[in-house]
Design an enzyme around this catalytic site. Structure first.
Site, PDB file in Angstrom:
ATOM      1  N   SER A 104       0.822  -1.216   0.000  1.00 27.75           N
ATOM      2  CA  SER A 104       0.000   0.000   0.000  1.00 27.75           C
ATOM      3  C   SER A 104       0.848   1.255   0.000  1.00 27.75           C
ATOM      4  CB  SER A 104      -0.824   0.077   1.287  1.00 27.75           C
ATOM      5  OG  SER A 104      -1.734  -0.954   1.372  1.00 27.75           O
TER       6      SER A 104
ATOM      7  N   HIS B  42      -1.107  -3.032  -7.395  1.00 26.99           N
ATOM      8  CA  HIS B  42      -1.830  -2.609  -6.182  1.00 26.99           C
ATOM      9  C   HIS B  42      -3.327  -2.746  -6.392  1.00 26.99           C
ATOM     10  CE1 HIS B  42      -2.973   0.673  -3.116  1.00 26.99           C
ATOM     11  NE2 HIS B  42      -2.766  -0.459  -2.484  1.00 26.99           N
TER      12      HIS B  42
ATOM     13  N   GLU C 172      -3.659  -0.481  -9.669  1.00 26.34           N
ATOM     14  CA  GLU C 172      -2.569   0.438 -10.013  1.00 26.34           C
ATOM     15  C   GLU C 172      -1.366  -0.423 -10.400  1.00 26.34           C
ATOM     16  OE1 GLU C 172      -3.537   4.270  -7.143  1.00 26.34           O
ATOM     17  OE2 GLU C 172      -2.349   2.655  -6.288  1.00 26.34           O
TER      18      GLU C 172
ATOM     19  N   ASN D 221      -3.654   6.034  -2.617  1.00 28.78           N
ATOM     20  CA  ASN D 221      -3.307   6.212  -1.201  1.00 28.78           C
ATOM     21  C   ASN D 221      -2.636   7.545  -0.906  1.00 28.78           C
ATOM     22  OD1 ASN D 221      -4.511   3.868  -0.471  1.00 28.78           O
ATOM     23  ND2 ASN D 221      -2.630   2.650  -0.410  1.00 28.78           N
TER      24      ASN D 221
HETATM   25  C1  LIG Z   1      -5.003   5.774   6.912  1.00 30.85           C
HETATM   26  C2  LIG Z   1      -4.472   4.803   5.977  1.00 30.85           C
HETATM   27  C3  LIG Z   1      -5.457   3.888   5.324  1.00 30.85           C
HETATM   28  C4  LIG Z   1      -5.138   3.532   3.904  1.00 30.85           C
HETATM   29  C5  LIG Z   1      -5.445   2.095   3.567  1.00 30.85           C
HETATM   30  C6  LIG Z   1      -4.986   1.757   2.227  1.00 30.85           C
HETATM   31  C7  LIG Z   1      -5.427   0.395   1.785  1.00 30.85           C
HETATM   32  C8  LIG Z   1      -5.037   0.283   0.325  1.00 30.85           C
HETATM   33  O1  LIG Z   1      -3.876   0.095   0.002  1.00 30.85           O
HETATM   34  C9  LIG Z   1      -6.033   0.520  -0.732  1.00 30.85           C
HETATM   35  C10 LIG Z   1      -7.454   0.171  -0.462  1.00 30.85           C
HETATM   36  O2  LIG Z   1      -7.914  -0.907  -0.729  1.00 30.85           O
HETATM   37  S1  LIG Z   1      -8.366   1.403   0.210  1.00 30.85           S
HETATM   38  C11 LIG Z   1      -9.972   0.706   0.318  1.00 30.85           C
HETATM   39  C12 LIG Z   1     -10.730   0.813  -0.979  1.00 30.85           C
HETATM   40  N1  LIG Z   1     -12.063   0.286  -0.791  1.00 30.85           N
HETATM   41  C13 LIG Z   1     -13.125   1.065  -0.566  1.00 30.85           C
HETATM   42  O3  LIG Z   1     -13.048   2.282  -0.588  1.00 30.85           O
HETATM   43  C14 LIG Z   1     -14.400   0.317  -0.282  1.00 30.85           C
HETATM   44  C15 LIG Z   1     -15.538   1.250  -0.032  1.00 30.85           C
HETATM   45  N2  LIG Z   1     -16.752   0.480   0.177  1.00 30.85           N
HETATM   46  C16 LIG Z   1     -17.489  -0.008  -0.831  1.00 30.85           C
HETATM   47  O4  LIG Z   1     -17.177   0.177  -1.999  1.00 30.85           O
HETATM   48  C17 LIG Z   1     -18.716  -0.778  -0.450  1.00 30.85           C
HETATM   49  O5  LIG Z   1     -19.083  -0.397   0.846  1.00 30.85           O
HETATM   50  C18 LIG Z   1     -18.518  -2.339  -0.517  1.00 30.85           C
HETATM   51  C19 LIG Z   1     -18.388  -2.765  -2.001  1.00 30.85           C
HETATM   52  C20 LIG Z   1     -17.320  -2.806   0.248  1.00 30.85           C
HETATM   53  C21 LIG Z   1     -19.706  -3.052   0.120  1.00 30.85           C
HETATM   54  O6  LIG Z   1     -20.866  -2.552  -0.387  1.00 30.85           O
HETATM   55  P1  LIG Z   1     -22.099  -2.195   0.540  1.00 30.85           P
HETATM   56  O7  LIG Z   1     -21.619  -1.252   1.576  1.00 30.85           O
HETATM   57  O8  LIG Z   1     -23.212  -1.784  -0.328  1.00 30.85           O
HETATM   58  O9  LIG Z   1     -22.420  -3.549   1.305  1.00 30.85           O
HETATM   59  P2  LIG Z   1     -23.066  -4.874   0.837  1.00 30.85           P
HETATM   60  O10 LIG Z   1     -24.551  -4.692   0.711  1.00 30.85           O
HETATM   61  O11 LIG Z   1     -22.548  -5.882   1.798  1.00 30.85           O
HETATM   62  O12 LIG Z   1     -22.483  -5.204  -0.575  1.00 30.85           O
HETATM   63  C22 LIG Z   1     -22.920  -4.647  -1.820  1.00 30.85           C
HETATM   64  C23 LIG Z   1     -22.690  -5.642  -2.918  1.00 30.85           C
HETATM   65  O13 LIG Z   1     -21.344  -6.013  -3.022  1.00 30.85           O
HETATM   66  C24 LIG Z   1     -21.189  -7.434  -2.900  1.00 30.85           C
HETATM   67  N3  LIG Z   1     -19.998  -7.691  -2.095  1.00 30.85           N
HETATM   68  C25 LIG Z   1     -19.554  -6.925  -1.090  1.00 30.85           C
HETATM   69  N4  LIG Z   1     -18.410  -7.433  -0.603  1.00 30.85           N
HETATM   70  C26 LIG Z   1     -18.138  -8.533  -1.327  1.00 30.85           C
HETATM   71  C27 LIG Z   1     -17.091  -9.475  -1.301  1.00 30.85           C
HETATM   72  N5  LIG Z   1     -16.078  -9.395  -0.432  1.00 30.85           N
HETATM   73  N6  LIG Z   1     -17.128 -10.485  -2.191  1.00 30.85           N
HETATM   74  C28 LIG Z   1     -18.124 -10.590  -3.069  1.00 30.85           C
HETATM   75  N7  LIG Z   1     -19.152  -9.717  -3.149  1.00 30.85           N
HETATM   76  C29 LIG Z   1     -19.153  -8.712  -2.284  1.00 30.85           C
HETATM   77  C30 LIG Z   1     -22.448  -7.956  -2.271  1.00 30.85           C
HETATM   78  O14 LIG Z   1     -22.787  -9.199  -2.787  1.00 30.85           O
HETATM   79  C31 LIG Z   1     -23.463  -6.894  -2.640  1.00 30.85           C
HETATM   80  O15 LIG Z   1     -24.081  -7.173  -3.867  1.00 30.85           O
HETATM   81  P3  LIG Z   1     -25.656  -7.146  -4.065  1.00 30.85           P
HETATM   82  O16 LIG Z   1     -26.046  -8.570  -3.950  1.00 30.85           O
HETATM   83  O17 LIG Z   1     -25.838  -6.596  -5.443  1.00 30.85           O
HETATM   84  O18 LIG Z   1     -26.233  -6.258  -3.006  1.00 30.85           O
HETATM   85  N1  LIG Z   2      -6.097  -4.182   3.796  1.00 32.69           N
HETATM   86  C1  LIG Z   2      -6.239  -3.437   2.698  1.00 32.69           C
HETATM   87  O1  LIG Z   2      -7.279  -2.786   2.494  1.00 32.69           O
HETATM   88  C2  LIG Z   2      -5.139  -3.369   1.695  1.00 32.69           C
HETATM   89  C3  LIG Z   2      -3.873  -3.865   1.956  1.00 32.69           C
HETATM   90  N2  LIG Z   2      -2.899  -3.798   0.982  1.00 32.69           N
HETATM   91  C4  LIG Z   2      -1.569  -4.351   1.235  1.00 32.69           C
HETATM   92  O2  LIG Z   2      -1.634  -5.763   1.030  1.00 32.69           O
HETATM   93  C5  LIG Z   2      -0.725  -6.429   1.928  1.00 32.69           C
HETATM   94  C6  LIG Z   2      -1.513  -7.411   2.775  1.00 32.69           C
HETATM   95  O3  LIG Z   2      -2.521  -6.731   3.481  1.00 32.69           O
HETATM   96  P1  LIG Z   2      -3.776  -7.500   4.103  1.00 32.69           P
HETATM   97  O4  LIG Z   2      -4.175  -8.620   3.210  1.00 32.69           O
HETATM   98  O5  LIG Z   2      -4.753  -6.469   4.489  1.00 32.69           O
HETATM   99  O6  LIG Z   2      -3.115  -8.112   5.426  1.00 32.69           O
HETATM  100  P2  LIG Z   2      -3.608  -9.335   6.300  1.00 32.69           P
HETATM  101  O7  LIG Z   2      -3.033  -9.119   7.644  1.00 32.69           O
HETATM  102  O8  LIG Z   2      -5.069  -9.533   6.156  1.00 32.69           O
HETATM  103  O9  LIG Z   2      -2.892 -10.587   5.614  1.00 32.69           O
HETATM  104  C7  LIG Z   2      -1.523 -10.765   5.561  1.00 32.69           C
HETATM  105  C8  LIG Z   2      -1.246 -12.263   5.498  1.00 32.69           C
HETATM  106  O10 LIG Z   2       0.117 -12.483   5.200  1.00 32.69           O
HETATM  107  C9  LIG Z   2       0.553 -13.600   5.957  1.00 32.69           C
HETATM  108  N3  LIG Z   2       1.999 -13.537   6.058  1.00 32.69           N
HETATM  109  C10 LIG Z   2       2.755 -12.691   6.799  1.00 32.69           C
HETATM  110  N4  LIG Z   2       4.058 -12.947   6.582  1.00 32.69           N
HETATM  111  C11 LIG Z   2       4.119 -13.963   5.686  1.00 32.69           C
HETATM  112  C12 LIG Z   2       5.187 -14.664   5.064  1.00 32.69           C
HETATM  113  N5  LIG Z   2       6.475 -14.362   5.309  1.00 32.69           N
HETATM  114  N6  LIG Z   2       4.888 -15.662   4.184  1.00 32.69           N
HETATM  115  C13 LIG Z   2       3.609 -15.973   3.911  1.00 32.69           C
HETATM  116  N7  LIG Z   2       2.558 -15.336   4.460  1.00 32.69           N
HETATM  117  C14 LIG Z   2       2.817 -14.344   5.336  1.00 32.69           C
HETATM  118  C15 LIG Z   2      -0.179 -13.468   7.282  1.00 32.69           C
HETATM  119  O11 LIG Z   2      -0.241 -14.705   7.960  1.00 32.69           O
HETATM  120  C16 LIG Z   2      -1.550 -12.961   6.822  1.00 32.69           C
HETATM  121  O12 LIG Z   2      -2.454 -14.023   6.595  1.00 32.69           O
HETATM  122  C17 LIG Z   2      -0.032  -5.314   2.717  1.00 32.69           C
HETATM  123  O13 LIG Z   2       1.155  -4.987   2.060  1.00 32.69           O
HETATM  124  C18 LIG Z   2      -1.049  -4.165   2.649  1.00 32.69           C
HETATM  125  O14 LIG Z   2      -0.453  -2.919   2.804  1.00 32.69           O
HETATM  126  C19 LIG Z   2      -3.128  -3.296  -0.269  1.00 32.69           C
HETATM  127  C20 LIG Z   2      -4.377  -2.832  -0.590  1.00 32.69           C
HETATM  128  C21 LIG Z   2      -5.465  -2.788   0.372  1.00 32.69           C
END
Ligand SMILES: CCCCCCCC(=O)CC(=O)SCCNC(=O)CCNC(=O)[C@H](O)C(C)(C)COP(=O)(O)OP(=O)(O)OC[C@H]1O[C@@H](n2cnc3c(N)ncnc32)[C@H](O)[C@@H]1OP(=O)(O)O
Ligand SMILES: NC(=O)C1=CN([C@@H]2O[C@H](COP(=O)(O)OP(=O)(O)OC[C@H]3O[C@@H](n4cnc5c(N)ncnc54)[C@H](O)[C@@H]3O)[C@@H](O)[C@H]2O)C=CC1
Length: 311
Positions: free
Chosen positions: A144, A165, A177, A215
């Site tokens: 990330s 990413h 990305e 990010n």
């Molecule tokens: C300070 C530092 C922090 C930085 C962190 C950085 C992390 C990173 O590196 C980058 C990232 O990933 S950042 C996160 C990016 N993700 C987001 O922004 C998600 C935002 N949330 C959403 O899009 C919806 O709430 C979401 C799609 C998740 C769920 O939707 P809803 O809220 O409407 O909830 P549901 O009613 O449960 O779901 C809607 C439809 O989506 C389907 N679904 C949801 N999750 C699923 C999953 N895991 N697998 C399969 N299907 C899934 C669900 O079936 C539903 O579909 P419908 O049957 O049509 O309602």
């Molecule tokens: N959580 C998020 O929304 C996002 C996370 N990322 C990035 O993806 C990576 C993973 O994040 P998450 O899946 O959220 O973490 P997580 O904590 O859910 O999963 C990490 C997994 O890696 C395993 N692990 C740790 N060291 C290991 C090793 N040496 N060999 C094999 N497995 C090992 C752990 O047992 C754990 O199951 C990080 O670099 C994070 O920054 C990127 C996009 C979104």
């Protein structure tokens, strides 16, 4: 049943039409991201090995994939239970698991790493894999926040290294990305972009800058929300409501932080506050640190900024 198979193979051949040269993918890490990447790679016709530290973790990862595929299948084959089961079964059959990363990358086209957000741990992993993987194998990190070049330099294949990413939840989020370091060859970059497309994602190209595109914008936004809460300007619930209804975000910043994982959020913040000590917004947060110290990592542990029912 024959009808179901035909429907499914038609769906597969669509993805096969844009399939990259990458046919076999090894995903290291079976957590939130690794399991999502493995799921989508398998659902788009790739053979996948998913690696994690123990069989127990891998069993949980497979259960999470099965559950998510069930949700996808329900939408895809609305009233056809047989077609749903066939879809889930076919995709699951393409995913095998292993606890030995080195063995799992011996014969693969691409290694995607999605382990803990720690530079030393990622570097150690890739150095070990570099010695075992075939010449043609491309390495990619799903980091990330860490510079791809700092991870890639642990290997002798920087020309075959890039960032891939993905976003959480991987089955729903349409973006990947694709990150280039100066050493990444054009062929490698093209193959990574093609893989993103074959996985039915939209790809954007990024330089290896902090946080890439999403990010770099998302982390300051989320950290400013944490500062607002720490200052007592508004409650977490009201900040979340405001950003959902006033800015159109699907989740507010605290819901999203809990969804991403507060442990991962802290790893990102610790890294950036150390690296950029003069940038105020990357300063460590006492509140975030406290929650993590208490084991409150968000949804994955049942509590973060909010409490969740354990399912
Ligand atoms: C300070 C530092 C922090 C930085 C962190 C950085 C992390 C990173 O590196 C980058 C990232 O990933 S950042 C996160 C990016 N993700 C987001 O922004 C998600 C935002 N949330 C959403 O899009 C919806 O709430 C979401 C799609 C998740 C769920 O939707 P809803 O809220 O409407 O909830 P549901 O009613 O449960 O779901 C809607 C439809 O989506 C389907 N679904 C949801 N999750 C699923 C999953 N895991 N697998 C399969 N299907 C899934 C669900 O079936 C539903 O579909 P419908 O049957 O049509 O309602
Ligand atoms: N959580 C998020 O929304 C996002 C996370 N990322 C990035 O993806 C990576 C993973 O994040 P998450 O899946 O959220 O973490 P997580 O904590 O859910 O999963 C990490 C997994 O890696 C395993 N692990 C740790 N060291 C290991 C090793 N040496 N060999 C094999 N497995 C090992 C752990 O047992 C754990 O199951 C990080 O670099 C994070 O920054 C990127 C996009 C979104």
């Amino acid at each position: 049943m024959a009808h179901v198979c035909k429907v499914f193979s038609r769906r597969l051949s669509t993805s096969t039409a844009v399939r990259s040269a990458i046919k076999h993918v090894t995903v290291i890490g079976g957590g939130l991201m690794g399991s999502g990447i493995a799921q989508v790679a398998a659902a788009t016709g790739h053979d996948v090995i998913m690696v994690d530290q123990t069989d127990d973790i891998l069993a949980k990862s497979k259960a999470a994939i099965q559950k998510s595929l069930g949700r996808v299948a329900k939408k895809k084959y609305a009233d056809d239970g047989e077609a749903q089961a066939s879809f889930v079964g076919e995709v699951m059959s393409r995913i095998s698991t292993n606890t030995d990363a080195v063995a799992a990358c011996g014969k693969t086209d691409l290694v995607v790493e999605a382990i803990v957000e720690n530079l030393d741990v990622k570097r150690r992993l890739f150095t070990a894999l570099d010695a075992a993987a075939e010449e043609h194998t491309i390495f990619a990190s799903n980091t990330s926040s860490l510079p791809i070049k700092d991870i890639a330099s642990a290997t002798k294949r920087q020309d075959r290294f890039g960032g891939l990413h993905f976003f959480n939840p991987v089955p729903m989020m349409k973006l990947v990305e694709v990150v280039k370091i100066p050493e990444t060859s054009n062929e490698t970059f093209e193959r990574l972009v093609n893989l993103g497309k074959a996985m039915e994602k939209t790809t954007v190209e990024c330089k290896d800058t902090p946080g890439f595109i999403v990010n770099r914008l998302l982390v300051p936004y989320m950290m400013e929300a944490v500062r607002m809460l720490e200052r007592g300007d508004a409650s977490a619930r009201d900040i979340d409501t405001a950003m959902k209804l006033g800015a159109g975000y699907p989740m507010g910043p605290f819901e999203l932080a809990d969804y991403v994982g507060l442990d991962t959020t802290k790893f990102i913040m610790d890294g950036w506050s150390q690296k950029y000590p003069d940038i105020e917004i990357f300063r460590k947060s006492d509140l975030l640190n406290k929650l993590v110290a208490e084991g409150k990592f968000g949804r994955k542990t049942g509590e973060g900024f909010y409490k969740y029912d354990k399912k």
